[in-house]
Design a protein around this motif. Structure first.
Motif, short mmCIF file in Angstrom:
data_model
loop_
_atom_site.label_atom_id
_atom_site.label_comp_id
_atom_site.label_asym_id
_atom_site.label_seq_id
_atom_site.Cartn_x
_atom_site.Cartn_y
_atom_site.Cartn_z
N LEU A 118 0.77 -1.08 -0.16
CA LEU A 118 0.02 -0.17 0.00
C LEU A 118 0.86 1.22 -0.13
CD1 LEU A 118 -2.98 1.22 0.09
CD2 LEU A 118 -2.67 1.15 2.86
N GLU A 119 1.78 1.34 0.86
CA GLU A 119 2.82 2.51 0.83
C GLU A 119 3.57 2.78 -0.37
OE1 GLU A 119 3.94 1.95 5.66
OE2 GLU A 119 5.32 1.48 4.17
N GLN A 120 3.99 1.72 -1.03
CA GLN A 120 4.51 1.86 -2.18
C GLN A 120 3.58 2.10 -3.50
OE1 GLN A 120 8.02 2.18 -2.40
NE2 GLN A 120 8.19 2.04 -0.10
N GLY A 121 2.65 2.00 -3.33
CA GLY A 121 1.63 2.33 -4.53
C GLY A 121 1.57 1.18 -5.40
N LYS A 122 1.91 0.06 -4.87
CA LYS A 122 2.02 -1.42 -5.92
C LYS A 122 0.72 -2.00 -5.91
CE LYS A 122 5.92 -2.76 -7.03
NZ LYS A 122 6.81 -2.41 -8.23
N LYS A 123 0.51 -2.82 -6.85
CA LYS A 123 -0.67 -3.63 -6.64
C LYS A 123 -0.44 -5.37 -6.88
CE LYS A 123 -3.50 -0.07 -8.83
NZ LYS A 123 -4.50 0.37 -9.72
N LEU A 124 0.67 -5.80 -6.24
CA LEU A 124 0.96 -7.05 -6.14
C LEU A 124 -0.19 -7.92 -5.36
CD1 LEU A 124 4.76 -6.62 -5.06
CD2 LEU A 124 3.85 -6.91 -7.33
N LYS A 125 -0.30 -8.99 -5.74
CA LYS A 125 -1.21 -10.11 -5.39
C LYS A 125 -0.89 -10.76 -4.17
CE LYS A 125 -3.90 -9.05 -8.95
NZ LYS A 125 -4.96 -8.26 -8.95
N GLY A 126 0.42 -11.00 -3.90
CA GLY A 126 0.79 -11.96 -2.84
C GLY A 126 2.11 -12.66 -2.95
N PHE A 127 2.30 -13.82 -2.33
CA PHE A 127 3.46 -14.66 -2.39
C PHE A 127 3.29 -15.93 -3.33
CE2 PHE A 127 3.63 -12.20 1.37
CZ PHE A 127 5.15 -11.75 1.30
N THR A 128 4.00 -16.35 -4.21
CA THR A 128 4.04 -17.56 -4.76
C THR A 128 4.47 -18.54 -3.62
OG1 THR A 128 6.46 -17.49 -5.41
CG2 THR A 128 4.80 -16.59 -6.92
N LYS A 129 4.03 -20.04 -3.93
CA LYS A 129 4.15 -21.18 -3.21
C LYS A 129 5.81 -21.00 -2.83
CE LYS A 129 3.08 -25.88 -2.54
NZ LYS A 129 2.57 -27.01 -2.96
N ASP A 130 6.37 -20.98 -3.91
CA ASP A 130 7.95 -21.09 -3.64
C ASP A 130 8.70 -20.16 -2.66
OD1 ASP A 130 7.79 -19.20 -5.74
OD2 ASP A 130 10.05 -19.37 -5.83
N ALA A 131 7.93 -18.83 -2.58
CA ALA A 131 8.20 -17.71 -1.88
C ALA A 131 7.92 -18.10 -0.59
CB ALA A 131 7.62 -16.59 -2.26
N LEU A 132 6.71 -18.59 -0.17
CA LEU A 132 6.31 -19.12 1.17
C LEU A 132 7.13 -20.09 1.60
CD1 LEU A 132 2.39 -19.07 0.62
CD2 LEU A 132 3.72 -17.29 1.87
N THR A 133 7.44 -20.94 0.71
CA THR A 133 8.34 -22.19 1.12
C THR A 133 9.78 -21.69 1.66
OG1 THR A 133 7.28 -23.74 -0.20
CG2 THR A 133 9.60 -24.41 0.80
N ALA A 134 10.28 -20.62 0.96
CA ALA A 134 11.60 -20.01 1.35
C ALA A 134 11.60 -19.39 2.38
CB ALA A 134 12.10 -19.19 -0.09
N LEU A 135 10.36 -18.50 2.75
CA LEU A 135 10.24 -17.78 3.73
C LEU A 135 10.48 -18.59 5.19
CD1 LEU A 135 7.57 -15.25 2.86
CD2 LEU A 135 9.98 -14.35 3.44
N ASP A 136 9.78 -19.75 5.05
CA ASP A 136 9.72 -20.57 6.09
C ASP A 136 10.92 -21.46 6.39
OD1 ASP A 136 7.73 -20.96 7.89
OD2 ASP A 136 6.68 -23.08 6.96
N ALA A 137 11.54 -21.51 5.42
CA ALA A 137 12.88 -22.30 5.80
C ALA A 137 14.25 -21.36 6.23
CB ALA A 137 13.21 -23.21 4.26
#
Length: 452
Positions: free
Chosen positions: A338-357
């Motif tokens: 919101l702050e950056q005025g972007k319209k991204l949808k969220g995280f991909t599955k590989d991103a969630l896995t990488a964050l968790d690991a």
């Protein structure tokens, strides 16, 4: 959870199976002939009541298999009311089962009306306990402004903050850099109803030693070159509020004695002044260093340590907070997107896995920086592991306990929390990921005390 009343009948005799099945008109009845089948039904349907015959195969003439079945049911579903159905020769074993956690026992031969009454009463007790647990969870308030957490580790921290906040005790916040010590300090300030003053924070490591004393205690006009007017210090400025001393381990030895006197007497004396000024202020200190080690090295005063350590609160590193990484990541994503005025949808599955690991040596601060960088630099509609500059690592699966029940509960909580975070708290998709029914997952969430 579903409202249907469910009962499991564990009985190997086909005739008794039919008789007992027709005894419970108000229940959806599930029948199992052995322990394995019974545990499958418990895992899938989670009935409120289970009746267990002690004479089960492969020991139909004894009670060992029946007692083992009772124990396994209670281990898998401790809230289920187990009623042992026994013959005359099994009465002592039935009493043993009750002592081990079974709700009641009923002695054969079967009287359908009487057994129905016992089962109905057991179900009523089950419902009362479930309602009590639900109300208890609703009234547990572990939320704090700025604190985004759902892990058992951070719930413990939040509950400790809730208890300590209304007091005037000096609190020492311990934890690695970036874990959120200032957030906890602000929560201690905000949740104290007797505090009306401001929250004043000072980083003892960020101010040069020759300026730190005047910053803390203030100075009189003419006390030194450049002192053109009398200036109160941060301690006075925090009157009626909270003084937060961050990086306390960096406080110079020359100032430790003066700070100790202030903590003991609650008075300050400005540089160049002669008058003692009384100050009413709550003091909270924080450090990522081992102060006891610094005491041994003569780098920190022992008497000051015991004065600031009236109530210690340890804040765990992000890698030790089960499920909090994805919770924080989503929150930071929404805010920064919101702050950056972007319209991204969220995280991909590989991103969630990488964050968790990832092990997050920089803790929450590192996580927020990576999310911000990824939001700004992302080319697609979703943030990927590449955007985060992360690669999934292999899980260690290290177990530090030999208690099977304790390990099972810990693993269940961790896996369920991960599944819920992957589905953004949505129970139905999480149940699909876990391969269980939605009612079963609801029950596990309640049993394990997981906040959705």
């Amino acid at each position: 959870m579903e409202s249907t009343k469910k009962i499991l009948v564990v009985e190997d005799d086909p005739g008794l199976q039919k008789q007992m099945k027709w005894s419970f008109d108000d229940f959806e009845v599930f029948v199992a002939g052995d322990r394995k089948e019974a545990l499958k039904i418990i895992a899938k349907e989670h009935p409120s009541v289970a009746t267990v015959d002690l004479g089960l195969p492969p020991d139909p003439e004894g009670s060992t298999e029946g007692l083992a079945t009772v124990e396994d049911i209670l281990a898998a579903a401790p809230n289920t009311k187990v009623i042992v159905v026994s013959g005359n020769d099994e009465r002592s074993n039935a009493v043993q089962a009750v002592a081990s956690g079974a709700y009641d026992f009923y002695q054969k031969p079967i009287d359908s009306e009487l057994l129905n009454q016992i089962v109905t009463r057991a179900h009523h007790v089950f419902e009362l306990e479930e309602e009590n647990r639900r109300l208890t969870m609703e009234h547990i308030d572990v939320s704090m402004e700025g604190m985004i957490a759902n892990s058992p580790q951070m719930q413990t921290v939040c509950q400790r903050v809730e208890k300590v906040a209304p007091s005037d005790a000096t609190v020492l916040l311990l934890g690695d850099s970036g874990t959120g010590k200032e957030v906890c300090a602000r929560a201690l300030h905000g949740k104290n109803p007797s505090i009306s003053g401001r929250f004043v924070a000072i980083n003892c490591a960020a101010i040069p030693e020759n300026l730190l004393e005047s910053e803390l205690f203030g100075y009189e006009k003419g006390a030194f070159t450049g002192a053109t007017k009398t200036t109160p210090g941060k301690i006075e400025y925090a009157e009626g509020g909270t003084l937060f001393l961050d990086e306390m381990g960096e406080l110079p030895m020359s100032l430790q004695a003066k700070l100790l006197r202030f903590l003991q007497e609650r008075v300050v004396e400005r540089i160049g002044g002669r008058e003692e000024i009384a100050v009413n202020v709550r003091v909270i200190c924080a450090t990522h260093q081992d102060l006891e080690d610094k005491i041994e090295k003569k780098e920190f005063r022992e008497d000051l340590y015991y004065r600031i350590n009236e109530i210690p609160i340890n804040i765990p590193p992000l890698k030790d907070r089960d499920g909090d990484v994805l919770l924080l990541a989503r929150s930071f994503f929404d805010q920064i997107n919101l702050e950056q005025g972007k319209k991204l949808k969220g995280f991909t599955k590989d991103a969630l896995t990488a964050l968790d690991a990832h092990k997050w040596p920089g803790n929450v601060r590192e996580l927020k920086n990576r999310i911000k960088r990824a939001v700004i630099m992302a080319d697609g509609k979703h943030i990927t592991a590449v955007d985060l500059e992360l690669t999934p690592a292999e899980d260690s699966n290290e177990v530090n306990s030999f208690d099977l029940r304790e390990v099972r509960v810990a693993v269940e909580r961790q896996v369920i929390t991960k599944a819920l975070n992957h589905t953004n708290g949505k129970v139905s998709p999480a149940a699909e990921l876990l391969g269980v029914s939605r009612p079963t997952l609801y029950d596990l969430i309640q049993k394990l005390g997981i906040n959705v």
